[in-house]
Design an enzyme around this catalytic site. Structure first.
Site, PDB file in Angstrom:
ATOM      1  N   LYS A  57       0.935  -1.232   0.171  1.00 36.08           N
ATOM      2  CA  LYS A  57      -0.012   0.042  -0.023  1.00 36.08           C
ATOM      3  C   LYS A  57       0.792   1.316  -0.117  1.00 36.08           C
ATOM      4  O   LYS A  57       0.509   1.997  -0.676  1.00 36.08           O
ATOM      5  CB  LYS A  57      -0.986   0.040   1.148  1.00 36.08           C
ATOM      6  CG  LYS A  57      -2.207  -1.046   1.064  1.00 36.08           C
ATOM      7  CD  LYS A  57      -2.700  -1.286   2.368  1.00 36.08           C
ATOM      8  CE  LYS A  57      -3.873  -2.172   1.941  1.00 36.08           C
ATOM      9  NZ  LYS A  57      -4.660  -2.972   3.536  1.00 36.08           N
ATOM     10  N   GLN A 101      -4.580  -1.336   9.628  1.00 35.96           N
ATOM     11  CA  GLN A 101      -4.578  -2.830   8.970  1.00 35.96           C
ATOM     12  C   GLN A 101      -5.194  -3.850  10.135  1.00 35.96           C
ATOM     13  O   GLN A 101      -5.057  -3.891  11.275  1.00 35.96           O
ATOM     14  CB  GLN A 101      -3.024  -3.140   8.611  1.00 35.96           C
ATOM     15  CG  GLN A 101      -2.800  -4.422   8.098  1.00 35.96           C
ATOM     16  CD  GLN A 101      -3.404  -4.372   6.610  1.00 35.96           C
ATOM     17  OE1 GLN A 101      -3.390  -3.537   5.839  1.00 35.96           O
ATOM     18  NE2 GLN A 101      -4.152  -5.566   6.211  1.00 35.96           N
ATOM     19  N   ASP A 124     -10.652   3.318   4.024  1.00 34.83           N
ATOM     20  CA  ASP A 124     -10.993   1.877   3.965  1.00 34.83           C
ATOM     21  C   ASP A 124     -12.699   1.607   3.727  1.00 34.83           C
ATOM     22  O   ASP A 124     -12.900   0.612   3.640  1.00 34.83           O
ATOM     23  CB  ASP A 124     -10.490   1.167   5.141  1.00 34.83           C
ATOM     24  CG  ASP A 124      -9.395   0.276   5.024  1.00 34.83           C
ATOM     25  OD1 ASP A 124      -9.327  -0.141   3.647  1.00 34.83           O
ATOM     26  OD2 ASP A 124      -8.708  -0.255   5.701  1.00 34.83           O
TER      27      ASP A 124
END
Ligand code: NAP
Length: 289
Positions: A57, A101, A124
């Site tokens: 990422k 994460q 997200d």
């Protein structure tokens, strides 16, 4: 053995390259206005898969000209320390998107941490505000994986209106938002899960199937209507340890009209949509939205 594929491949790497070059162009425009889109990626613990994901990422951000910060912390990090870090990032004007994460260590309440992210930086799309916005059809951040699947369908000009879509899996990060996105585009949607009695009876009716289960060969050729479009979200290891999806690719590609491969399908699209969401978060700041 040579596999002859009847289905057209939906190439997630190629589509990602195209979308990422658009991200790079729009980022360059923002930079001229003094704003560099910034993503903070927070990793707690040493999960090897998570370490690979966050590295990818951060690298993808750099390649498209975005600013990225990797916050790496030991598994012993307390929940309150993580909440304090998110608060700092919420108030950092150089950061437009925050990604924590998952999974988090067991002593941390993941939902509480997600809810602590400012909805304006929830790239997200996991915050309840983002989920609610998707539910009622308001603008917001769409979760990256199903958003990427929608872009893949768009890339082949697939008209969803009136089509029957079957989503296998009902997680909050893939299955449920996927179903809502398909519904928003006027598909008739069926959601299947571990309690579904006759999965094959459902999938055989589908014009488009999205498999998001996490089990090898959940979808085989006998379960697919000829000409259906098949999107494989799954990421598994087969008996030989090779990365594979939920779909029996060799068999299903003889029946489907279009199919996504694993690897090289939904995976790269997920990261691409994270870049898109981060860019859009920065663009909203730029116009004062
Ligand atoms: P998850 O939270 O474990 O959800 C799996 C879903 O599959 C659940 O809803 C479960 O039903 C359902 N299921 C399990 N066995 C089934 C069966 N035999 N028939 C029908 N449904 C069944 O997983 P997830 O987070 O959604 O991820 C799904 C897969 O996608 C995983 O392989 C994951 O690694 C992959 N993934 C890939 C990406 C990417 O970027 N490519 C991103 C995210 C996830 P119940 O709800 O009844 O338990």
């Amino acid at each position: 053995m040579t596999i002859t594929s009847a289905a057209t491949l939906i190439d997630g790497n190629a589509l990602s390259r195209q979308l990422r070059s658009e991200v790079a162009s729009r980022t360059a425009v923002l930079k001229q206005k003094g704003i560099t889109p910034g993503l903070a990626v927070v990793l707690v613990g040493e999960n090897p898969a998570s370490q690979v994901y966050v590295r990818n990422k951060v690298k993808a951000c750099q390649e498209s000209g975005l600013h990225s910060v990797l916050e790496q912390h030991p598994a012993s990090m307390t929940e309150s320390a993580l909440l304090a870090l998110v608060d700092t990032l919420n108030n950092d004007p150089s950061i437009h998107g925050i990604l924590v994460q998952l999974p988090l260590p067991a002593h941390i309440d993941a939902q509480k941490v997600i809810e602590s992210i400012s909805p304006t930086k929830d790239v997200d799309g996991f915050h309840v505000n983002s989920a609610g916005a998707l539910m009622v059809g308001q603008p917001g951040f769409w979760p990256c994986t199903p958003y990427g699947c929608m872009k893949m369908l768009e890339s082949i000009g697939f008209e969803l209106k009136g089509k029957h879509a079957v989503v296998i899996g009902r997680s909050n990060i893939v299955g449920k938002p996927m179903a809502l996105m398909l519904l928003q585009k006027n598909a008739t949607v069926t959601i299947c899960h571990s309690g579904t009695k006759d999965l094959k009876a459902m999938t055989l009716q589908a014009d488009v199937i999205v498999a998001a289960v996490g089990k090898v060969n959940v979808l085989t050729a006998d379960m697919v209507k000829p000409g259906a479009v098949v999107i494989d979200v799954g990421m598994n290891r087969n008996a030989e340890g090779k990365l594979c999806g939920d779909v029996d690719f060799a068999g299903v590609s003889q029946v489907a009209s279009h199919i996504t491969p694993v690897p090289g399908g939904v995976g790269p699209m997920t990261i691409t949509m994270l870049l898109v969401n981060t860019l859009e978060a920065a663009e909203r700041v730029a116009v004062g939205a």
